[in-house]
Design an enzyme around this catalytic site. Sequence first.
Site, PDB file in Angstrom:
ATOM      1  NE  ARG A  89      -1.103  11.185  28.051  1.00 47.43           N
ATOM      2  CZ  ARG A  89       0.099  10.670  27.893  1.00 47.43           C
ATOM      3  NH1 ARG A  89       0.465  10.154  26.729  1.00 47.43           N
ATOM      4  NH2 ARG A  89       0.963  10.641  28.900  1.00 47.43           N
ATOM      5  N   GLY A  91       0.496   8.622  22.748  1.00 43.54           N
ATOM      6  CA  GLY A  91       1.748   9.169  23.278  1.00 43.54           C
ATOM      7  C   GLY A  91       2.341   8.307  24.377  1.00 43.54           C
ATOM      8  CG  ASP A  92       6.406   6.628  26.020  1.00 43.91           C
ATOM      9  OD1 ASP A  92       6.741   6.665  27.216  1.00 43.91           O
ATOM     10  OD2 ASP A  92       6.623   5.645  25.283  1.00 43.91           O
ATOM     11  CB  ILE A  93       6.080   8.656  30.224  1.00 39.43           C
ATOM     12  CG1 ILE A  93       5.702   8.849  31.697  1.00 39.43           C
ATOM     13  CG2 ILE A  93       7.503   9.132  29.939  1.00 39.43           C
ATOM     14  CD1 ILE A  93       6.380   7.887  32.647  1.00 39.43           C
ATOM     15  CG  HIS A  96       0.028  16.520  33.391  1.00 43.93           C
ATOM     16  ND1 HIS A  96       0.309  17.203  32.229  1.00 43.93           N
ATOM     17  CD2 HIS A  96      -0.644  15.404  33.014  1.00 43.93           C
ATOM     18  CE1 HIS A  96      -0.166  16.525  31.197  1.00 43.93           C
ATOM     19  NE2 HIS A  96      -0.738  15.425  31.649  1.00 43.93           N
ATOM     20  CG  MET A 162      -0.175  18.884  22.198  1.00 42.76           C
ATOM     21  SD  MET A 162      -0.675  19.639  20.664  1.00 42.76           S
ATOM     22  CE  MET A 162      -0.483  21.361  21.153  1.00 42.76           C
ATOM     23  N   GLY A 163      -1.249  14.845  23.705  1.00 47.03           N
ATOM     24  CA  GLY A 163      -1.667  13.462  23.535  1.00 47.03           C
ATOM     25  C   GLY A 163      -3.176  13.429  23.576  1.00 47.03           C
ATOM     26  CB  ALA A 176       0.655  19.468  29.399  1.00 39.32           C
ATOM     27  CB  CYS A 192       7.305  12.397  24.559  1.00 39.83           C
ATOM     28  SG  CYS A 192       6.326  13.747  25.223  1.00 39.83           S
TER      29      CYS A 192
END
Length: 235
Positions: A89, A91-93, A96, A162-163, A176, A192
């Site tokens: 996806r 985005g970064d880290i 969850h 979001m990603g 998430a 992120c």
Amino acid sequence: MKNNLVQLQELGLRDYKETWEYQQEIFQEILDTKIRNRREDAQEHTKNTLLIVEHPHVYTLGKSGDLSNLLLSQEQLALKNATFYKINRGGDITYHGPGQIVGYPILDLENFFTDIHKYLRFLEEMVILTLAEYGLKAERSKGETGVWLDVGTPFARKICAMGVRASRWVTMHGFALNVNTNLGYFDHIIPCGIKGKAVTSLNVELGKNEISMVEVKEKLLKHFSTLFEAELETN
């Protein structure tokens, strides 16, 4: 002819890798249908699916992310009963875990609109409208995907990450929303990749021990249906 029917699947608490592989199966099935339609000049409808899930503790790193934003070693991850995956996806880290509502819309945007920017804004708006029902003024933060509180102040904090990934207008991954999330797990990453930004959850913001996940999901799905002009069908 466009298909605005979206199959809703509530997966409960499900392993991240298992869900990721399931997403990819659905994603590939839509791509295969689109390719077949073009090759054979057919008009087979492409399916749309929305997965709603919670994951056991897991950290995921986007394709452009920096591994140094994970502050735990493999041994420390094991001690935290958490797993880690590098995925495809944007985005970064991010983190969850239980108490977080994760949504994966696997949509053929040609059934709705062909605009990834609009798609992301609609996902953000769905969360913003949901939080407004709890009396929270959530916003977008310029240049930062997701949903935030107190943007532009020293107290800015992210409540929804979001990603997404898209190919041939087919989407996967998603959002998430922290509802009853254990925020301590965010201490082990630079969320992120943005230093100095805090994270929060709905129960913390409302000063309650626990918020009904079922109620939050219902509100999210209501706004999703309205924004996307989609008809949700439960499997």
